[in-house]
Design a protein around this motif. Structure first.
Motif, PDB file in Angstrom:
ATOM      1  N   ALA A  51     -37.923   3.849 -12.567  1.00  0.00           N
ATOM      2  CA  ALA A  51     -37.273   2.758 -13.186  1.00  0.00           C
ATOM      3  C   ALA A  51     -35.977   2.627 -12.816  1.00  0.00           C
ATOM      4  CB  ALA A  51     -37.622   2.765 -14.786  1.00  0.00           C
ATOM      5  N   PHE A  52     -35.214   3.516 -12.751  1.00  0.00           N
ATOM      6  CA  PHE A  52     -33.985   3.778 -12.233  1.00  0.00           C
ATOM      7  C   PHE A  52     -33.849   3.292 -10.830  1.00  0.00           C
ATOM      8  CE2 PHE A  52     -30.145   6.191 -10.365  1.00  0.00           C
ATOM      9  CZ  PHE A  52     -29.038   5.540 -11.249  1.00  0.00           C
ATOM     10  N   ARG A  53     -34.595   4.130 -10.100  1.00  0.00           N
ATOM     11  CA  ARG A  53     -34.470   3.686  -8.444  1.00  0.00           C
ATOM     12  C   ARG A  53     -34.828   2.083  -8.511  1.00  0.00           C
ATOM     13  NH1 ARG A  53     -31.878   6.749  -5.385  1.00  0.00           N
ATOM     14  NH2 ARG A  53     -33.373   6.055  -3.732  1.00  0.00           N
ATOM     15  N   HIS A  54     -35.805   1.462  -9.065  1.00  0.00           N
ATOM     16  CA  HIS A  54     -35.958   0.261  -9.112  1.00  0.00           C
ATOM     17  C   HIS A  54     -35.060  -0.726  -9.432  1.00  0.00           C
ATOM     18  CE1 HIS A  54     -38.554  -3.253  -8.326  1.00  0.00           C
ATOM     19  NE2 HIS A  54     -38.315  -3.629  -9.771  1.00  0.00           N
ATOM     20  N   VAL A  55     -34.476  -0.182 -10.553  1.00  0.00           N
ATOM     21  CA  VAL A  55     -33.286  -1.042 -11.066  1.00  0.00           C
ATOM     22  C   VAL A  55     -32.138  -0.807 -10.031  1.00  0.00           C
ATOM     23  CG1 VAL A  55     -31.355  -1.413 -12.690  1.00  0.00           C
ATOM     24  CG2 VAL A  55     -33.822  -0.865 -13.411  1.00  0.00           C
ATOM     25  N   ARG A  56     -31.823   0.361  -9.327  1.00  0.00           N
ATOM     26  CA  ARG A  56     -30.625   0.546  -8.250  1.00  0.00           C
ATOM     27  C   ARG A  56     -31.109  -0.407  -7.095  1.00  0.00           C
ATOM     28  NH1 ARG A  56     -26.909   4.099  -7.581  1.00  0.00           N
ATOM     29  NH2 ARG A  56     -26.322   4.515  -5.358  1.00  0.00           N
ATOM     30  N   HIS A  57     -32.405  -0.525  -6.908  1.00  0.00           N
ATOM     31  CA  HIS A  57     -32.954  -1.269  -5.566  1.00  0.00           C
ATOM     32  C   HIS A  57     -32.656  -2.975  -5.985  1.00  0.00           C
ATOM     33  CE1 HIS A  57     -35.033  -2.850  -2.309  1.00  0.00           C
ATOM     34  NE2 HIS A  57     -35.663  -3.698  -3.144  1.00  0.00           N
ATOM     35  N   LEU A  58     -32.867  -3.202  -7.085  1.00  0.00           N
ATOM     36  CA  LEU A  58     -32.674  -4.520  -7.323  1.00  0.00           C
ATOM     37  C   LEU A  58     -31.160  -4.881  -7.430  1.00  0.00           C
ATOM     38  CD1 LEU A  58     -35.191  -4.983 -10.676  1.00  0.00           C
ATOM     39  CD2 LEU A  58     -35.510  -5.800  -8.187  1.00  0.00           C
ATOM     40  N   LEU A  59     -30.299  -4.144  -7.827  1.00  0.00           N
ATOM     41  CA  LEU A  59     -28.819  -4.455  -8.057  1.00  0.00           C
ATOM     42  C   LEU A  59     -28.184  -4.032  -6.828  1.00  0.00           C
ATOM     43  CD1 LEU A  59     -28.148  -3.620 -11.694  1.00  0.00           C
ATOM     44  CD2 LEU A  59     -28.764  -5.858 -10.841  1.00  0.00           C
ATOM     45  N   ARG A  60     -28.779  -3.591  -5.813  1.00  0.00           N
ATOM     46  CA  ARG A  60     -28.022  -3.221  -4.512  1.00  0.00           C
ATOM     47  C   ARG A  60     -27.218  -4.267  -4.160  1.00  0.00           C
ATOM     48  NH1 ARG A  60     -28.650   0.045   0.017  1.00  0.00           N
ATOM     49  NH2 ARG A  60     -26.762  -0.248   1.311  1.00  0.00           N
ATOM     50  N   PRO A  61     -27.390  -5.597  -4.251  1.00  0.00           N
ATOM     51  CA  PRO A  61     -26.458  -6.505  -3.577  1.00  0.00           C
ATOM     52  C   PRO A  61     -25.282  -6.459  -4.332  1.00  0.00           C
ATOM     53  CG  PRO A  61     -28.850  -7.484  -3.650  1.00  0.00           C
ATOM     54  CD  PRO A  61     -28.911  -6.163  -4.466  1.00  0.00           C
ATOM     55  N   LEU A  62     -25.402  -6.187  -5.391  1.00  0.00           N
ATOM     56  CA  LEU A  62     -24.134  -6.096  -6.279  1.00  0.00           C
ATOM     57  C   LEU A  62     -22.954  -5.244  -5.914  1.00  0.00           C
ATOM     58  CD1 LEU A  62     -24.926  -6.228  -9.846  1.00  0.00           C
ATOM     59  CD2 LEU A  62     -24.280  -8.105  -8.533  1.00  0.00           C
ATOM     60  N   ASP A  63     -23.711  -3.844  -5.308  1.00  0.00           N
ATOM     61  CA  ASP A  63     -22.498  -3.037  -4.561  1.00  0.00           C
ATOM     62  C   ASP A  63     -22.116  -3.772  -3.381  1.00  0.00           C
ATOM     63  OD1 ASP A  63     -23.006  -1.389  -6.586  1.00  0.00           O
ATOM     64  OD2 ASP A  63     -24.711  -0.344  -5.522  1.00  0.00           O
ATOM     65  N   ASP A  64     -22.863  -4.454  -2.490  1.00  0.00           N
ATOM     66  CA  ASP A  64     -22.573  -5.088  -1.159  1.00  0.00           C
ATOM     67  C   ASP A  64     -21.484  -6.216  -1.451  1.00  0.00           C
ATOM     68  OD1 ASP A  64     -24.358  -3.288  -0.168  1.00  0.00           O
ATOM     69  OD2 ASP A  64     -25.970  -4.824   0.116  1.00  0.00           O
ATOM     70  N   ILE A  65     -21.814  -6.982  -2.642  1.00  0.00           N
ATOM     71  CA  ILE A  65     -20.901  -7.890  -2.847  1.00  0.00           C
ATOM     72  C   ILE A  65     -19.423  -7.488  -3.495  1.00  0.00           C
ATOM     73  CG2 ILE A  65     -20.328  -9.681  -4.647  1.00  0.00           C
ATOM     74  CD1 ILE A  65     -23.436 -10.420  -4.492  1.00  0.00           C
ATOM     75  N   ARG A  66     -19.610  -6.182  -4.136  1.00  0.00           N
ATOM     76  CA  ARG A  66     -18.054  -5.665  -4.581  1.00  0.00           C
ATOM     77  C   ARG A  66     -17.396  -5.179  -3.357  1.00  0.00           C
ATOM     78  NH1 ARG A  66     -16.903  -0.217  -5.483  1.00  0.00           N
ATOM     79  NH2 ARG A  66     -15.089  -0.171  -6.869  1.00  0.00           N
ATOM     80  N   ALA A  67     -18.004  -4.349  -2.418  1.00  0.00           N
ATOM     81  CA  ALA A  67     -17.609  -3.784  -1.259  1.00  0.00           C
ATOM     82  C   ALA A  67     -17.174  -5.063  -0.361  1.00  0.00           C
ATOM     83  CB  ALA A  67     -18.304  -3.200  -0.296  1.00  0.00           C
TER      84      ALA A  67
END
Length: 448
Positions: free
Chosen positions: A167-183
């Protein structure tokens, strides 16, 4: 608090703050609470369903079946038949009477002693009294160790942990674009617009990444237009100023001519300083870094701009080569030394320009005067734009309050900070360069 536990406490607090700040872990906690709540509700509901079904159908049928078993054992009770029943069915049987005393599981407490036990409801114990006075107590047989292997509990825990990790890995995958947007937002804030935010998915977060990219391109266009306007203003202002200076040079020598030339020079320097401060303050100035001998740069700058001026040099030997923007370091030196000379003209000792090699390999550059100094409460304002202690801006003091402001911007562009302190007497202005290989740009872009 025990000093040995303080580092663990600080680490625990930092980890807890990161977890509380993380949207991923908040979603994982939400999923776990949802799963726990669903499980509890399901178990409570199923228990109620089973209880109602047991009371409505199971108990009457079981009571009738126990009566048939008691009849099959006979009167007086036949122990061999009782043994056959216990061997065939998962039940326990205790016979108590005047002729027969027998227990299928003697190691367990007597059944009638377990009737009132909280872990054994009365409905799981059935007692039948025969006509000859014997009492038959039927119950469930104790579970055998083979029926409940140890791996079941550990396997269940492992499965729960695996599901949580998935579940954590899936959530991390779903929210990966937020890391890209922050960077990407951090890059855009530094003025680095060449690398756009990658659009990984076609959903709401993908739309947000595209919108941020569009906003960044619009900001870049506005900044380019602003720089173009600054260049145009610079050209339009410098050209008439140059013509006016040439014409003033043709006038016969007089106090008025000297005053006019001085005013034109101040206007020229003011335009140059304003343009440079705008480039540096916007955070988008490109530093032309190249390996530089700081001592040689200091000596060349003082010889070119302050020849004949009383400036003392205290340069540390064997400094490492530093990646610096030479033009802007000369600007910093020129403004800092000019400020020291102007505000310490009547001091008994000349300003001192010094370099120092720090213990960690960094290098510190400082300019100190021996003048009267400033009130301590005004130190923090000295590097602000257009700030002057002399509010009347008398000509004798010179300057318009951009010298130390430009020094601060140059220091920040090199990843450092301008330090201004009371030296007793006078002021010391310094900046520190990180060891070679560890320097930062602090928001300014670096071009090779």
């Amino acid at each position: 608090m025990n000093p040995w536990t303080r580092p663990w406490s600080r680490s625990w607090n930092r980890a807890r703050q990161r977890v509380n700040h993380s949207l991923k872990w908040k979603l994982v906690r939400l999923f776990l609470l949802l799963a726990l709540g669903t499980t509890v509700i399901f178990l409570v509901g199923m228990k109620e369903i089973v209880r109602l079904g047991w009371q409505g159908w199971g108990r009457p049928l079981l009571a009738d079946y126990v009566t048939l078993l008691a009849a099959d054992i006979g009167t007086p009770p036949d122990v061999e038949r009782a043994k056959a029943l216990v061997a065939r069915l998962p039940i326990s049987l205790h016979i108590d009477g005047p002729q027969v005393q027998w227990d299928s599981h003697p190691q367990r407490p007597a059944p009638w002693q377990r009737i009132a036990s909280p872990g054994n409801p009365e409905g799981m114990i059935h007692i039948r009294t025969l006509a000859d006075g014997h009492r038959l107590v039927f119950g469930l047989a104790p579970p055998s160790p083979a029926a409940h292997p140890k791996w079941v509990g550990w396997g269940t825990l492992t499965l729960l942990l695996a599901i949580t990790w998935i579940a954590f890995r899936h959530v991390r995958h779903l929210l990966r674009p937020l890391d890209d947007i922050r960077a990407g937002a951090i890059r855009f804030g530094r003025g680095e617009f060449d690398d756009a935010i990658p659009v990984r998915r076609d959903d709401e977060l993908g739309d947000l990444a595209r919108q941020v990219n569009t906003m960044a391109q619009e900001i870049r266009a506005m900044l380019d237009a602003k720089r173009g306007l600054l260049l145009a203003i610079s050209h339009e202002l410098r050209s008439p100023l140059t013509r006016a200076r040439v014409n003033a040079e043709l006038i016969d020598d007089s106090p008025e001519r000297a005053a006019l030339l001085r005013d034109l020079a101040e206007m020229r320097d003011l335009v140059s300083d304003l343009l440079e401060s705008e480039r540096l303050a916007s955070g988008h100035a490109a530093l032309q870094r190249e390996p530089t001998d700081l001592n040689a740069l200091v000596a060349d700058t003082l010889a070119a701009h302050f020849a004949g001026q009383p400036v003392e040099q205290q340069l540390a030997p064997a400094l490492p080569m530093l990646a610096l923007d030479r033009m802007r370091l000369r600007l910093l030196l020129r403004n800092a030394v000019d400020n020291a000379l102007r505000h310490a003209a009547d001091a008994g000792r000349p300003p001192v320009v010094a370099t120092r090699l720090d213990d960690d390999g960094g290098v510190t550059l400082s300019v100190r005067d021996h003048g009267p100094g400033v009130p301590p409460e005004q130190l923090a304002q000295l590097s602000q734009a257009f700030y002057r202690l002399d509010r009347a801006r008398q000509r004798s003091t010179g300057g318009v309050g951009l010298g130390l402001y430009l020094c601060r911007l140059v220091a920040q562009a090199h990843g450092s900070a301008l330090q201004i302190r009371l030296a007793g007497p006078g002021l010391e202005v310094s900046m520190r360069f990180a060891p070679p290989g560890h320097g930062g740009t602090n928001g300014a872009r670096t071009e090779p």
